[in-house]
Structure formats: structure tokens, C-alpha cells
Scaffold this motif. Structure first.
Motif, PDB file in Angstrom:
ATOM      1  N   TYR A 287     -15.072  97.967  49.677  1.00 31.97           N
ATOM      2  CA  TYR A 287     -15.661  97.074  48.115  1.00 31.97           C
ATOM      3  C   TYR A 287     -16.086  97.840  47.288  1.00 31.97           C
ATOM      4  O   TYR A 287     -16.853  98.593  47.697  1.00 31.97           O
ATOM      5  N   VAL A 288     -15.688  97.578  46.058  1.00 34.23           N
ATOM      6  CA  VAL A 288     -16.343  98.604  45.183  1.00 34.23           C
ATOM      7  C   VAL A 288     -16.737  97.729  43.872  1.00 34.23           C
ATOM      8  O   VAL A 288     -15.907  96.767  43.364  1.00 34.23           O
ATOM      9  N   ALA A 289     -18.057  97.922  43.421  1.00 30.70           N
ATOM     10  CA  ALA A 289     -18.356  97.240  42.398  1.00 30.70           C
ATOM     11  C   ALA A 289     -17.774  97.838  41.047  1.00 30.70           C
ATOM     12  O   ALA A 289     -17.900  98.744  40.656  1.00 30.70           O
ATOM     13  N   TRP A 290     -17.098  96.956  40.092  1.00 29.12           N
ATOM     14  CA  TRP A 290     -16.668  97.317  38.930  1.00 29.12           C
ATOM     15  C   TRP A 290     -17.337  96.782  37.846  1.00 29.12           C
ATOM     16  O   TRP A 290     -17.150  97.240  36.592  1.00 29.12           O
ATOM     17  N   ALA A 291     -18.534  96.154  37.971  1.00 28.78           N
ATOM     18  CA  ALA A 291     -19.409  95.324  36.835  1.00 28.78           C
ATOM     19  C   ALA A 291     -20.355  95.146  37.611  1.00 28.78           C
ATOM     20  O   ALA A 291     -20.666  94.859  38.972  1.00 28.78           O
ATOM     21  N   ASP A 292     -21.906  95.229  36.930  1.00 33.46           N
ATOM     22  CA  ASP A 292     -23.003  94.789  37.377  1.00 33.46           C
ATOM     23  C   ASP A 292     -22.896  93.425  37.846  1.00 33.46           C
ATOM     24  O   ASP A 292     -22.305  92.623  36.874  1.00 33.46           O
ATOM     25  N   GLY A 293     -23.680  92.847  38.789  1.00 37.03           N
ATOM     26  CA  GLY A 293     -23.589  91.428  39.206  1.00 37.03           C
ATOM     27  C   GLY A 293     -24.573  91.401  40.264  1.00 37.03           C
ATOM     28  O   GLY A 293     -25.269  92.030  41.035  1.00 37.03           O
ATOM     29  N   ASN A 294     -24.554  89.851  40.867  1.00 39.65           N
ATOM     30  CA  ASN A 294     -25.250  89.794  42.005  1.00 39.65           C
ATOM     31  C   ASN A 294     -24.349  89.094  43.012  1.00 39.65           C
ATOM     32  O   ASN A 294     -24.550  87.931  43.266  1.00 39.65           O
ATOM     33  N   PRO A 295     -23.275  89.712  43.493  1.00 41.92           N
ATOM     34  CA  PRO A 295     -22.342  89.025  44.157  1.00 41.92           C
ATOM     35  C   PRO A 295     -22.826  88.357  45.498  1.00 41.92           C
ATOM     36  O   PRO A 295     -23.552  89.005  46.049  1.00 41.92           O
ATOM     37  N   SER A 296     -22.174  87.071  45.670  1.00 37.59           N
ATOM     38  CA  SER A 296     -22.755  86.604  46.913  1.00 37.59           C
ATOM     39  C   SER A 296     -21.358  85.562  47.068  1.00 37.59           C
ATOM     40  O   SER A 296     -21.142  84.775  46.437  1.00 37.59           O
ATOM     41  N   GLY A 297     -20.966  85.364  48.457  1.00 34.36           N
ATOM     42  CA  GLY A 297     -19.803  84.499  48.728  1.00 34.36           C
ATOM     43  C   GLY A 297     -18.772  85.293  49.371  1.00 34.36           C
ATOM     44  O   GLY A 297     -18.847  86.624  49.681  1.00 34.36           O
TER      45      GLY A 297
END
Length: 182
Positions: free
Chosen positions: A159-169
Motif C-alpha cells: 500500500y502507498v498513500a498518494w494523498a494525505d488522509g485518514n484511511p480506514s476500511g
């Protein structure tokens, strides 16, 4: 008068259409279709499932953060002599064809935290550390088959974050792959 005007318009439109079909060049398509392709021996009904694991939201909260790689393999048998390249298809992250987009999850408790809005999957070749581009023939050097026509292609997904966020799910995706014979 109206008939003459309509006739003139029809002729003008007809001439305009003709000029839009002018020949500017030629495209020649060349290729080879092999008699028999490789067999993917570690696929169940044509599918290889990669268990990506569970990661903390904070591990992928900032653009550029990467989760640990998850190794997986594509095992080929009964191939003809030569070498092969792999192509991964699917939906890339908009503006970044090195990341496979996640499937948007409607079951996410907070839709604004849907991992598909900030995280993608990067697929790498472990032999070369090259990153695959989604929807393109790989620029990664083809791998030679052994004398029996077998090859074990070692890959990793992360997994690579391509934007700031609070990913959950749920953080799932699907990619078809193709084998290019060389």
C-alpha cells in the motif's frame, strides 16, 4: 432562394466532411501469436490472491508513506523457450500509473476515510526492484525461462498513500495480468 441556400450549405458541409478524412500517416501493427502459452501453475481458477495484511491508519496517513511489502509469486510452467514480461491491467490511481487504484468501499464507517481516496497498491518485481506501470507493457527486463519452460516470478505488493488522509476500511483491488512472450 431557400432551395439555393440549402443546396449551398449541403455542398459546403459535404466538402468539410471530406477534408476531415485526409490521410496523415499509417499505423502498422506487428506481433506474434504463440502456438501455446505458459500455464500459471499457482492460480486457483486463474486467480492469485494476495493477502495484503492489516495496517494502522497512521502508517498511511501522509502522501508517500508505504506499508511493508507483501511478497507473492506468479509461477509459470510449460512455456516455450525464451523470456517473458508481465503486464498488469486495472484502474490506476488518477495521475499515477504506478499505483493500482483501490475499489471504493461503501461499507466504510466514515465515507471520507475510504482508503480508495488516498491509498493505492504498488506492484514491484523483486528481481530488479522495478515498479510496474498499470496498463502498460513492463519496462522491466524480461525473465528467462529455465530449460523445462518454467519460471517463478517473484513480486511484491504494498500500500502507498498518494494523498494525505485518514484511511480506514477495506483496501481491496483487482488486476488482470498478461504474459508477453519474447
Amino acid at each position: 432562394m431557400k432551395k439555393i441556400l440549402l443546396s449551398a450549405i449541403a455542398v459546403t458541409l459535404g466538402l468539410t466532411s471530406i477534408s476531415s478524412f485526409a490521410k496523415d500517416g499509417t499505423v502498422v501493427f506487428n506481433g506474434t501469436i504463440t502456438q501455446s502459452g505458459c500455464v500459471v501453475s499457482n492460480a486457483t481458477s486463474g486467480t492469485i490472491t494476495v493477502a495484503m495484511g492489516n495496517y494502522s491508519s497512521s502508517a498511511l496517513a501522509k502522501s508517500g508513506q508505504k506499508a511493508g511489502p507483501t511478497p507473492f509469486e506468479i509461477d509459470l510452467t510449460k512455456c516455450q523457450a525464451g523470456s517473458v514480461k508481465i503486464r498488469f491491467d486495472g484502474t490506476p490511481v488518477s495521475g499515477n500509473n504506478t499505483l493500482l487504484a483501490l475499489t471504493s468501499s461503501t461499507a466504510t464507517p466514515a465515507p471520507e476515510n475510504d482508503p480508495a481516496k488516498s491509498v493505492g497498491i504498488e506492484i514491484t518485481d523483486l528481481a530488479s526492484n522495478g515498479i510496474y506501470k498499470i496498463g502498460q507493457t513492463s519496462g522491466i527486463t524480461g525473465q528467462a525461462l529455465d530449460s523445462t519452460g518454467a519460471l517463478n516470478i517473484k513480486l511484491a505488493a504494498r500500500y502507498v498513500a498518494w494523498a494525505d488522509g485518514n484511511p480506514s476500511g477495506a483496501a481491496n483491488s483487482t488486476s488482470d495480468f498478461s504474459i508477453e512472450y519474447q
